[in-house]
Design a protein around this motif. Structure first.
Motif, PDB file in Angstrom:
ATOM      1  N   ASN A   8       6.321  10.334  -4.817  1.00  0.00           N
ATOM      2  CA  ASN A   8       5.114  10.770  -5.528  1.00  0.00           C
ATOM      3  C   ASN A   8       5.131  12.276  -5.720  1.00  0.00           C
ATOM      4  O   ASN A   8       4.864  12.789  -6.813  1.00  0.00           O
ATOM      5  N   TYR A  16      -6.975   7.875 -17.067  1.00  0.00           N
ATOM      6  CA  TYR A  16      -6.305   7.666 -15.770  1.00  0.00           C
ATOM      7  C   TYR A  16      -4.881   8.224 -15.821  1.00  0.00           C
ATOM      8  O   TYR A  16      -4.250   8.216 -16.874  1.00  0.00           O
ATOM      9  N   TRP A  74      -1.238   7.766 -10.812  1.00  0.00           N
ATOM     10  CA  TRP A  74      -1.609   7.729  -9.387  1.00  0.00           C
ATOM     11  C   TRP A  74      -3.078   7.363  -9.192  1.00  0.00           C
ATOM     12  O   TRP A  74      -3.564   7.356  -8.066  1.00  0.00           O
ATOM     13  N   PRO A  81      -4.653   4.085   1.686  1.00  0.00           N
ATOM     14  CA  PRO A  81      -4.637   3.045   0.643  1.00  0.00           C
ATOM     15  C   PRO A  81      -5.066   1.663   1.144  1.00  0.00           C
ATOM     16  O   PRO A  81      -5.402   0.786   0.344  1.00  0.00           O
ATOM     17  N   ALA A 117      -7.418   1.186 -14.014  1.00  0.00           N
ATOM     18  CA  ALA A 117      -7.727   0.453 -12.788  1.00  0.00           C
ATOM     19  C   ALA A 117      -8.100  -0.984 -13.175  1.00  0.00           C
ATOM     20  O   ALA A 117      -8.760  -1.210 -14.201  1.00  0.00           O
ATOM     21  N   PHE A 125     -11.091  -2.887  -3.779  1.00  0.00           N
ATOM     22  CA  PHE A 125      -9.739  -2.585  -4.260  1.00  0.00           C
ATOM     23  C   PHE A 125      -9.658  -2.759  -5.777  1.00  0.00           C
ATOM     24  O   PHE A 125     -10.062  -3.794  -6.305  1.00  0.00           O
ATOM     25  N   SER A 126      -9.173  -1.739  -6.427  1.00  0.00           N
ATOM     26  CA  SER A 126      -9.006  -1.802  -7.878  1.00  0.00           C
ATOM     27  C   SER A 126      -7.725  -1.041  -8.237  1.00  0.00           C
ATOM     28  O   SER A 126      -7.774   0.125  -8.633  1.00  0.00           O
ATOM     29  N   PRO A 127      -6.578  -1.698  -8.058  1.00  0.00           N
ATOM     30  CA  PRO A 127      -5.315  -0.972  -8.218  1.00  0.00           C
ATOM     31  C   PRO A 127      -5.036  -0.550  -9.660  1.00  0.00           C
ATOM     32  O   PRO A 127      -5.544  -1.180 -10.597  1.00  0.00           O
ATOM     33  N   MET A 128      -4.236   0.490  -9.791  1.00  0.00           N
ATOM     34  CA  MET A 128      -3.814   0.904 -11.131  1.00  0.00           C
ATOM     35  C   MET A 128      -2.883  -0.155 -11.702  1.00  0.00           C
ATOM     36  O   MET A 128      -2.069  -0.736 -10.978  1.00  0.00           O
ATOM     37  N   PRO A 176       0.823  -1.220   0.000  1.00  0.00           N
ATOM     38  CA  PRO A 176       0.000   0.000   0.000  1.00  0.00           C
ATOM     39  C   PRO A 176       0.855   1.268   0.000  1.00  0.00           C
ATOM     40  O   PRO A 176       0.358   2.340  -0.284  1.00  0.00           O
ATOM     41  N   TYR A 177       2.137   1.131   0.331  1.00  0.00           N
ATOM     42  CA  TYR A 177       2.999   2.313   0.431  1.00  0.00           C
ATOM     43  C   TYR A 177       3.845   2.535  -0.816  1.00  0.00           C
ATOM     44  O   TYR A 177       4.754   3.377  -0.819  1.00  0.00           O
ATOM     45  N   ASN A 178       3.550   1.783  -1.888  1.00  0.00           N
ATOM     46  CA  ASN A 178       4.293   1.983  -3.132  1.00  0.00           C
ATOM     47  C   ASN A 178       3.991   3.350  -3.726  1.00  0.00           C
ATOM     48  O   ASN A 178       2.825   3.707  -3.883  1.00  0.00           O
ATOM     49  N   PRO A 179       5.012   4.107  -4.082  1.00  0.00           N
ATOM     50  CA  PRO A 179       4.724   5.306  -4.872  1.00  0.00           C
ATOM     51  C   PRO A 179       4.384   4.879  -6.302  1.00  0.00           C
ATOM     52  O   PRO A 179       4.619   3.720  -6.667  1.00  0.00           O
ATOM     53  N   ALA A 180       3.852   5.789  -7.084  1.00  0.00           N
ATOM     54  CA  ALA A 180       3.611   5.451  -8.498  1.00  0.00           C
ATOM     55  C   ALA A 180       4.874   5.773  -9.284  1.00  0.00           C
ATOM     56  O   ALA A 180       5.744   6.503  -8.801  1.00  0.00           O
ATOM     57  N   ASN A 207      -9.240   3.829  -3.132  1.00  0.00           N
ATOM     58  CA  ASN A 207      -9.355   3.982  -4.589  1.00  0.00           C
ATOM     59  C   ASN A 207     -10.144   5.225  -4.959  1.00  0.00           C
ATOM     60  O   ASN A 207      -9.808   5.937  -5.904  1.00  0.00           O
ATOM     61  N   LEU A 212      -1.006   9.080  -2.221  1.00  0.00           N
ATOM     62  CA  LEU A 212      -0.267   8.682  -1.021  1.00  0.00           C
ATOM     63  C   LEU A 212       0.859   9.690  -0.733  1.00  0.00           C
ATOM     64  O   LEU A 212       1.654  10.002  -1.628  1.00  0.00           O
ATOM     65  N   TYR A 232      -3.019  -3.613  -4.376  1.00  0.00           N
ATOM     66  CA  TYR A 232      -2.225  -2.383  -4.338  1.00  0.00           C
ATOM     67  C   TYR A 232      -1.493  -2.193  -5.670  1.00  0.00           C
ATOM     68  O   TYR A 232      -1.084  -3.161  -6.301  1.00  0.00           O
ATOM     69  N   VAL A 266       2.996   0.504 -10.130  1.00  0.00           N
ATOM     70  CA  VAL A 266       3.073   1.242 -11.398  1.00  0.00           C
ATOM     71  C   VAL A 266       4.531   1.631 -11.630  1.00  0.00           C
ATOM     72  O   VAL A 266       5.132   2.321 -10.813  1.00  0.00           O
TER      73      VAL A 266
END
Lengths: 321, 272
Positions: free
Chosen positions: B134, B32, B35, B113, A243, A206-209, A131-135, B120, B129, A288, A291
């Protein structure tokens, strides 16, 4: 005056390329892109596959002694290592032997026989889903997958090993590619199975990118990296995102929501039901985002994916109709 | 037709749609960004939120023109009210201003998150986040970013501590210097009174792995909200020591304190 006779001779490729994992759809695409310019030798430990009369094909385990004979026989100039057992196939031990020990053997042979162009296929899974991943994770980010699940240890170890060889033997010119989700015709991984299925599991809430790259584009990327032979680690991804649940909708899938909390519940359900396309160790990747930033590869190799996401999803939808 | 397309058709007027389409936003072919921001969800939420902004919280702004029309900017504000209402109101204010509207991103706590649906949803309306990577990447993209350097220390504080700024993290000043980005301070007045909390059930929060569990009214009060934007502050990237960075943070904090004081002076009562 004597008459000159013009003879058109088919140019014989001067360089030989070893392609591992040749029975896979991606390897077939890569071979198609390289066969005009190079002499190809195809190997796979799973089955013997026919590509064409001018492409020798072998069913052989890299860990067996006989594998070295191919290096003696063909005098390879470069190696494209696509052969790895996917997470979820075989036992952990067999995967480790094939993916890690096998790769080490291959890289040792590359060093012994003076090969100066090696491409190794890895996966974006090595970054781990948290959950702490940056994009837009770049190549310098730590590889956390092994911390999150033991089933991805071999993927991370394969990377570590290739990285060690990359710095210890710079003359090998190792290029490690970490692609995002590879999808398209013939692709047999879990995400492709999910997009192909009529009913696909999702985690409630939950629908992660996600990022998807078409198999043809990925084959182009591998062919480019082989052609330019630039040492380093590179993410390979498109500059387009969606997503997960929307991707399923565009593919014509019906969502099957699984309870998402507490985290042990979806893991127990998928393990109990033996859901191959939604394996428990990949649960976090459907919860999560991971990306990745592919800009370094695009700039270094002049790469741009051609297949738009809509077209990828339309193909999956049409397959259902 | 998907639920999102249906809602967009029913709720988003052509004028709003055109207005939001004019705002440049780097998104992919399906609307999209990396992020999780989604153009359609954002349009639906903005169309629904206008009533809440205008009628429920009766938001008044001053100095909103200090947010530059283009380029990277950090909008730094005081945090309050248990829920991220303040961030949403600042975001809406900037996206609905007459001249050069922008769609700012709000940095949210690391807890969100992990929350089903909410995580979401917040991403789809532009929240991200709160992570330096980011923030750095978005500043490179020329985005406007709303940051609450108090974090949960600010949003989770009790009513008795209202309008007392908590400790600020130094990260935002480092990012501003690194990316040569102006800082626009904002004093938020009113959000402290939307969900007044009288106690925090810390042991239960720890057990459930959430930042806080307030004892508060089970609804959001319609306190009148004032958003006072201050003049941009610039810091040179002259490789200052951490002590000097802390002094710069205090300068921003002091600017926010003045803007809060201005807002408190302006208001006649909590609801007016």
């Amino acid at each position: 005056m004597s008459e000159k006779k013009i003879v058109i001779k088919k140019k014989t490729p001067s360089k030989t390329v070893l392609v591992t994992g040749a029975a896979g759809a991606l390897a077939s695409q890569v071979i198609n892109r390289l066969r005009e310019k190079y002499k190809i030798v195809a190997v796979d430990f799973r089955k013997l596959t026919y590509h064409s009369d001018d492409i020798p094909s072998y069913k052989i385990n890299i860990n067996k002694r006989g594998f070295e004979d191919l290096f003696k026989k063909y005098d390879f100039d470069s190696v494209i290592h696509l052969g790895r057992i996917s997470s979820g196939e075989e036992t952990r031990m067999n995967r480790y032997n094939a993916n890690v020990i096998g790769t080490q053997k291959l890289l040792d042979l590359c060093h012994k026989y003076g090969i100066n162009n090696v491409t190794v296929l890895s996966t974006f899974h090595v970054y781990g889903a948290s959950p702490y991943n940056p994009a837009l994770i770049d190549e310098t980010a730590p590889l956390l997958a092994a911390e999150l699940t033991m089933d991805l240890v071999d993927s991370v170890e394969l990377e570590n090993l290739a990285n060690i060889y990359l710095w210890r033997y710079p003359e090998l010119n190792i290029t490690i590619l970490r692609p995002c989700n590879i999808v398209g015709p013939g692709v047999n991984n879990s995400i492709s199975s999910l997009l192909s299925s009529k009913f696909s599991p999702v985690l409630l809430g939950f629908s992660p990118m996600m990022q998807f790259i078409h198999i043809y584009d990925m084959a182009d990327a591998i062919a480019l990296s082989h052609q330019k032979a630039k040492r380093g680690v590179f993410n390979v991804a498109t500059n387009d995102w969606i997503a997960y649940q929307e991707a399923l909708t565009l593919c014509g899938c019906t969502d099957i929501p699984l309870p998402s909390i507490p985290p042990i519940l979806p893991r127990a359900i998928t393990s109990l039901l033996g859901m191959k396309m939604f394996p428990s160790y990949l649960i976090n990747y459907y919860k999560y985002p991971v990306v990745i930033d592919g800009s370094n590869f695009n700039e270094t190799f002049g790469f741009e994916a051609k297949t738009p996401l809509r077209e990828i999803f339309r193909t999956y939808r049409e397959l259902k109709e | 037709m998907s639920l999102k397309s249906f809602l967009k058709e029913k709720l988003v007027s052509k004028e709003l749609n055109d207005q939001l389409d004019k705002i440049d936003k780097p998104v992919g072919t399906l609307g999209y960004d990396p992020w999780g921001f989604n153009t359609d969800t954002n349009k639906i939420v903005i169309s629904l939120f206008s009533t809440i902004y205008d009628k429920y919280f009766r938001v008044e702004t001053t100095g909103i023109e200090h947010v530059p029309a283009t380029g990277p900017v950090l909008i730094i504000a005081n945090h309050s009210g248990q829920l991220p209402i303040d961030g949403t109101l600042i975001g809406y204010a900037v996206s609905s201003r007459e001249k050069s509207p922008r769609l700012p991103r709000a940095m949210i706590e690391r807890f969100f998150p992990t929350v089903p649906f909410l995580g979401n949803f917040l991403n789809q309306v532009g929240a991200v986040l709160g992570d330096p990577t980011n923030c750095s990447k978005m500043l490179k993209n020329g985005e406007a970013i709303v940051v609450f350097p108090e974090g949960i220390r600010g949003s989770g504080k009790l009513y008795k501590d209202r309008y007392q700024l908590q400790k600020f993290g130094n990260g935002f000043v480092h990012l501003a210097m690194k990316h040569n980005t102006p800082i626009v301070p904002v004093g938020v007045v009113g959000c402290e009174e939307t969900i007044p909390a009288f106690a925090n059930l810390k042991p239960l929060a720890k057990l459930l792995n959430v930042p806080y569990i307030p004892i508060a009214l089970p609804f959001v009060l319609p306190a009148k909200v004032r958003l006072n934007f201050g003049e941009p502050i610039h810091f040179d990237n002259d490789e200052p020591s951490e002590e000097q960075v802390t002094r710069r943070v205090e300068k921003v904090k002091s600017a926010i304190n003045s803007l809060i004081a201005q807002g408190l002076e302006e208001r006649q009562g909590i609801f007016e």
